[in-house]
Scaffold this motif. Structure first.
Motif, short mmCIF file in Angstrom:
data_model
loop_
_atom_site.label_atom_id
_atom_site.label_comp_id
_atom_site.label_asym_id
_atom_site.label_seq_id
_atom_site.Cartn_x
_atom_site.Cartn_y
_atom_site.Cartn_z
N VAL A 109 7.39 -1.03 -11.03
CA VAL A 109 7.10 0.17 -10.66
C VAL A 109 5.40 0.24 -10.54
CG1 VAL A 109 6.89 2.58 -11.43
CG2 VAL A 109 8.96 1.39 -11.61
N LEU A 110 4.84 -0.34 -11.73
CA LEU A 110 3.17 -0.33 -11.68
C LEU A 110 2.64 -1.28 -10.48
CD1 LEU A 110 2.37 -0.62 -15.74
CD2 LEU A 110 2.23 1.34 -14.06
N PHE A 111 3.34 -2.47 -10.34
CA PHE A 111 2.74 -3.03 -9.21
C PHE A 111 2.97 -2.61 -7.90
CE2 PHE A 111 2.22 -6.46 -12.17
CZ PHE A 111 1.17 -7.26 -11.67
N GLY A 112 4.29 -2.01 -7.50
CA GLY A 112 4.82 -1.45 -6.51
C GLY A 112 3.74 -0.16 -6.06
N LEU A 113 3.77 0.76 -7.22
CA LEU A 113 2.65 1.85 -6.82
C LEU A 113 0.99 1.14 -6.49
CD1 LEU A 113 1.93 4.70 -6.95
CD2 LEU A 113 1.83 4.72 -9.66
N GLY A 114 0.67 0.13 -7.30
CA GLY A 114 -0.66 -0.27 -7.05
C GLY A 114 -0.80 -0.94 -5.84
N ILE A 115 0.13 -1.80 -5.42
CA ILE A 115 0.06 -2.41 -4.04
C ILE A 115 0.27 -1.24 -2.96
CG2 ILE A 115 1.07 -3.66 -2.42
CD1 ILE A 115 2.09 -5.49 -4.58
N GLY A 116 1.00 -0.03 -2.91
CA GLY A 116 1.24 1.18 -2.13
C GLY A 116 -0.23 1.77 -2.16
N LEU A 117 -0.97 1.94 -3.26
CA LEU A 117 -2.09 2.78 -3.24
C LEU A 117 -3.12 2.05 -2.59
CD1 LEU A 117 -2.61 3.89 -6.97
CD2 LEU A 117 -2.64 5.32 -4.80
N VAL A 128 -0.37 -5.43 8.80
CA VAL A 128 -0.43 -7.13 8.33
C VAL A 128 0.11 -7.18 6.86
CG1 VAL A 128 -1.39 -9.21 8.36
CG2 VAL A 128 -1.60 -7.63 10.47
N PHE A 129 -0.63 -6.33 5.88
CA PHE A 129 -0.53 -6.64 4.53
C PHE A 129 0.66 -6.18 4.24
CE2 PHE A 129 -5.56 -6.86 4.82
CZ PHE A 129 -5.28 -8.07 3.84
N ARG A 130 1.01 -5.05 4.84
CA ARG A 130 2.49 -4.29 4.58
C ARG A 130 3.49 -5.19 4.62
NH1 ARG A 130 1.46 -0.04 7.07
NH2 ARG A 130 2.74 -0.42 9.10
N THR A 131 3.55 -5.90 5.92
CA THR A 131 4.48 -6.88 6.28
C THR A 131 4.48 -8.13 5.31
OG1 THR A 131 4.17 -6.27 8.63
CG2 THR A 131 5.36 -8.40 8.31
N LEU A 132 3.20 -8.62 5.14
CA LEU A 132 3.35 -9.53 4.00
C LEU A 132 3.80 -9.28 2.52
CD1 LEU A 132 -0.28 -11.17 4.77
CD2 LEU A 132 1.99 -11.98 5.67
N PHE A 133 3.70 -8.18 2.15
CA PHE A 133 4.08 -7.73 0.92
C PHE A 133 5.68 -7.27 0.85
CE2 PHE A 133 -0.56 -7.16 -0.30
CZ PHE A 133 -0.60 -7.53 -1.44
N TYR A 134 6.21 -7.06 2.20
CA TYR A 134 7.70 -6.75 2.09
C TYR A 134 8.37 -7.97 2.35
CZ TYR A 134 11.35 -4.08 3.39
OH TYR A 134 13.04 -3.26 3.62
N LEU A 135 7.85 -8.82 3.06
CA LEU A 135 8.76 -10.08 3.35
C LEU A 135 9.24 -10.75 2.22
CD1 LEU A 135 6.64 -11.84 6.25
CD2 LEU A 135 8.99 -10.83 6.42
N ASP A 194 10.20 -3.41 -1.62
CA ASP A 194 10.91 -2.00 -1.48
C ASP A 194 10.41 -0.74 -2.16
OD1 ASP A 194 11.35 -3.27 -3.90
OD2 ASP A 194 13.42 -2.22 -4.29
N LEU A 195 9.84 -0.97 -3.37
CA LEU A 195 9.11 0.05 -4.08
C LEU A 195 7.86 0.32 -3.31
CD1 LEU A 195 9.72 -0.71 -7.86
CD2 LEU A 195 10.85 0.80 -6.19
#
Length: 332
Positions: A109-117, A128-135, A194-195
């Motif tokens: 949860v913390l990492f998902g929220l931090g990357i989303g921010l 590009v970053f969104r795709t790299l983190f989601y793959l 996903d988060l």
């Protein structure tokens, strides 16, 4: 006689409904109930066949001696006493499951929220970053676990080679009982895409006017996050925590694959594998259910562990929903 008890003049007492009217009302209520049941029938059938019946059957077999071949025989509380008092792997599995539900879910949860921010603040190349983190989230669990076991191999893995090159003591990861669960947590955080997507959608929905007003009032970034961002996305945080805890209670594939590969016992014909390597550090309650039921053919004890897992999941979910005010806020 007091005049207070006399009926007021000019007011008529309502007449009782006739028997025909009462019958008509009952018929209407029955039709409404039948119509409601008809519309709910798909859910009722699914609930009965896929939840109520398995739950009742699990409770029934928890009091039986049953191996899947012979007819079940009554054992009373013997299965329960065996699991809680005489089965040595139950308590390590329970401890590992609770550890993963607390530590692994919190890190995700913390990492998902931090990357989303972080991605919502990027002006260029956010896609590009969104795709790299989601793959990584799209990688099959077995393949991802195999890759991590080889990457974290204490002898030949590149991660330990890099750590030794910079002078950092390299742990044994999946071959060390103290590092096996942290290694699984790293694997879970690696697939946090996903988060990240869920939190990004929630963050982009926060009204920008609130941020602008806070900046005019001189609020710091931490104050804007605490008093604006977090209250607005707190229902999504609650959703992520609840679903994460439920997923941790069902955690099976990654620890069983990691323990098999790290121990060098991949299974097969004539090969017996005891889950939990090393030293029961990766053993979880779902693994125990499978091992008792399909390896040892002790369905009664497996049903006991399954009921404990069900009760634990319900208790954790109820506690989180009861404490949701701490996440969602008062709504003032």
């Amino acid at each position: 006689m007091s005049t207070d008890t006399l009926p007021a003049q000019g007011t008529a007492t309502p007449a009782a409904p006739s028997p025909e009217a009462r019958n008509t009302l009952r018929s209407k209520r029955r039709r409404d109930a039948l119509r409601t049941a008809l519309f709910m029938s798909p859910w009722l059938i699914g609930f009965g066949f896929f939840f109520a019946y398995p739950l009742v059957s699990t409770l029934y077999f928890s009091f039986m001696r049953y191996d899947g071949l012979n007819a079940p025989t009554w054992r009373g509380l013997d299965n329960w006493s065996y699991v809680f008092a005489d089965f040595p792997q139950f308590w390590p599995a329970l401890e590992n499951t609770l550890w993963l539900a607390v530590v692994m879910v919190s890190c995700r949860v913390l990492f998902g929220l931090g990357i989303g921010l972080l991605i919502t603040k990027i002006k260029t190349g956010a896609g590009v970053f969104r795709t790299l983190f989601y793959l990584p989230y799209l990688a099959p669990p077995v393949a991802a676990t195999l890759a991590f076991v080889f990457l974290l191999n204490p002898g030949t893995g590149p991660v330990n080679s890099l750590l030794e090159a910079v002078g950092v003591p390299a742990p044994s990861w999946f071959n060390d009982a103290d590092w096996a669960k942290p290694a699984l947590t790293v694997l879970a955080v690696w697939g946090v895409g996903d988060l990240m997507v869920i939190f990004m959608a929630a963050l982009l929905d926060v009204p920008k006017e609130q941020y602008e007003a806070a900046e005019l009032d001189g609020a710091s970034p931490w104050q804007r996050f605490r008093y604006i961002t977090l209250p607005n996305i707190s229902p999504i945080v609650l959703f992520a925590v609840v679903t994460g805890v439920i997923g941790a209670m069902q955690y099976y594939t990654q620890p069983i694959v990691a323990s098999k590969v790290a121990s060098g016992v991949m299974g097969g014909s004539g090969v017996t594998f005891v889950p939990g390597y090393p030293d029961d550090s990766t053993l979880t309650l779902p693994q125990l259910v499978y091992s008792l039921g399909f390896s040892q053919f002790n369905y009664g004890a497996a049903c006991v562990v399954a009921l404990v897992l069900f009760a634990l999941s319900m208790a954790c979910t109820a506690l989180l929903m009861r404490r949701r005010g701490g996440l969602i806020g008062s709504g003032d």
